[in-house]
Design a protein around this motif. Structure first.
Motif, short mmCIF file in Angstrom:
data_model
loop_
_atom_site.label_atom_id
_atom_site.label_comp_id
_atom_site.label_asym_id
_atom_site.label_seq_id
_atom_site.Cartn_x
_atom_site.Cartn_y
_atom_site.Cartn_z
N PRO A 196 0.83 -1.21 0.00
CA PRO A 196 0.00 0.00 0.00
C PRO A 196 0.86 1.26 0.00
N ARG A 197 0.41 2.24 -0.74
CA ARG A 197 1.11 3.53 -0.80
C ARG A 197 0.23 4.55 -0.12
N VAL A 198 0.83 5.33 0.80
CA VAL A 198 0.12 6.37 1.53
C VAL A 198 0.86 7.68 1.31
N GLU A 199 0.11 8.72 0.99
CA GLU A 199 0.70 10.04 0.80
C GLU A 199 -0.04 11.06 1.65
N TYR A 200 0.71 12.07 2.07
CA TYR A 200 0.17 13.15 2.89
C TYR A 200 0.32 14.46 2.13
N GLU A 201 -0.68 15.31 2.28
CA GLU A 201 -0.67 16.59 1.58
C GLU A 201 -1.31 17.65 2.47
N ILE A 202 -0.77 18.86 2.40
CA ILE A 202 -1.35 19.96 3.15
C ILE A 202 -2.66 20.36 2.48
N THR A 203 -3.66 20.69 3.29
CA THR A 203 -4.96 21.10 2.76
C THR A 203 -4.96 22.61 2.51
N ASP A 204 -6.03 23.10 1.92
CA ASP A 204 -6.18 24.55 1.74
C ASP A 204 -6.20 25.24 3.09
N LEU A 205 -6.82 24.60 4.08
CA LEU A 205 -6.83 25.18 5.44
C LEU A 205 -5.41 25.28 5.97
N GLY A 206 -4.62 24.23 5.82
CA GLY A 206 -3.22 24.26 6.25
C GLY A 206 -2.42 25.28 5.48
N ARG A 207 -2.67 25.35 4.17
CA ARG A 207 -1.96 26.31 3.31
C ARG A 207 -2.31 27.75 3.70
N SER A 208 -3.49 27.95 4.27
CA SER A 208 -3.88 29.31 4.67
C SER A 208 -3.00 29.85 5.80
N LEU A 209 -2.19 29.00 6.40
CA LEU A 209 -1.24 29.44 7.43
C LEU A 209 0.03 30.03 6.83
N SER A 210 0.20 29.94 5.53
CA SER A 210 1.41 30.46 4.88
C SER A 210 1.72 31.90 5.24
N PRO A 211 0.73 32.82 5.24
CA PRO A 211 1.06 34.19 5.63
C PRO A 211 1.54 34.31 7.08
N VAL A 212 1.03 33.44 7.94
CA VAL A 212 1.49 33.44 9.34
C VAL A 212 2.95 33.03 9.40
N PHE A 213 3.28 31.94 8.68
CA PHE A 213 4.66 31.48 8.66
C PHE A 213 5.58 32.51 8.00
N ALA A 214 5.10 33.15 6.94
CA ALA A 214 5.89 34.19 6.27
C ALA A 214 6.16 35.36 7.21
N ALA A 215 5.16 35.74 8.00
CA ALA A 215 5.35 36.83 8.97
C ALA A 215 6.38 36.43 10.03
N LEU A 216 6.36 35.17 10.45
CA LEU A 216 7.34 34.71 11.44
C LEU A 216 8.75 34.67 10.85
N VAL A 217 8.86 34.28 9.59
CA VAL A 217 10.17 34.29 8.92
C VAL A 217 10.69 35.72 8.85
N LYS A 218 9.82 36.66 8.47
CA LYS A 218 10.21 38.07 8.38
C LYS A 218 10.65 38.58 9.75
N TRP A 219 9.87 38.26 10.78
CA TRP A 219 10.22 38.70 12.14
C TRP A 219 11.57 38.12 12.53
N SER A 220 11.78 36.85 12.24
CA SER A 220 13.04 36.20 12.56
C SER A 220 14.21 36.85 11.84
N ASP A 221 14.03 37.12 10.55
CA ASP A 221 15.09 37.77 9.76
C ASP A 221 15.44 39.14 10.33
N GLU A 222 14.43 39.86 10.79
CA GLU A 222 14.63 41.22 11.26
C GLU A 222 15.02 41.32 12.73
N ARG A 223 14.68 40.33 13.55
CA ARG A 223 14.82 40.50 14.99
C ARG A 223 15.54 39.39 15.75
N LEU A 224 15.77 38.26 15.13
CA LEU A 224 16.39 37.15 15.85
C LEU A 224 17.78 37.51 16.36
#
Length: 133
Positions: free
Chosen positions: A87-115
């Motif tokens: 059996p082959r099983v695959e996992y994929e991010i959903t649209d709901l999970g993908r909607s977190l991209s701006p949150v992660f992008a904001a954290l990356v930006k904060w990290s780049d600027e303030r870490l």
């Protein structure tokens, strides 16, 4: 006697007296291993279990299974099983999970600027006579 003031966030309508309104989201998204799993699925697309484990790095199969089940339960990841042998099983991010991209992008930006500032503060604290937290 001090009067109780019930503050309410004007945008969300959440009461400050009820606690921090983002706590449930932080518990879902930022628990150990969840963020790296979502990051890798968002970056690399659909993945088989072992490939995802290799991408995340350092996670055990047991913990990855637990996290993936929780993410599937929360609607952030989908699991697809193919009727093959083996059996082959695959996992994929959903649209709901993908909607977190701006949150992660904001954290990356904060990290780049303030870490660096955080690391400098830690070094200064560690060099002082204060006890470690």
């Amino acid at each position: 006697m001090t009067a109780h003031v019930d503050l309410e966030d004007e945008q969300t309508g959440h009461s400050a007296a009820a606690g921090c309104p983002i706590t449930p989201v932080v518990d879902i998204v930022f628990s150990r291993w969840t963020t790296p799993i979502l990051w890798q699925l968002n970056s690399h697309g659909r993945q088989r279990f072992n490939d995802l484990r290799d991408l995340v790095g350092g996670i055990t199969a047991k913990v990855l299974t637990q996290r993936l089940r929780q993410l599937e339960r929360d609607g952030l990841v989908t699991r697809t099983t193919y009727p093959e042998i083996p059996p082959r099983v695959e996992y994929e991010i959903t649209d709901l999970g993908r909607s977190l991209s701006p949150v992660f992008a904001a954290l990356v930006k904060w990290s780049d600027e303030r870490l660096d500032h955080v690391l400098g503060s830690r070094a200064a604290y560690d060099a002082s006579d204060r006890p470690m937290p």
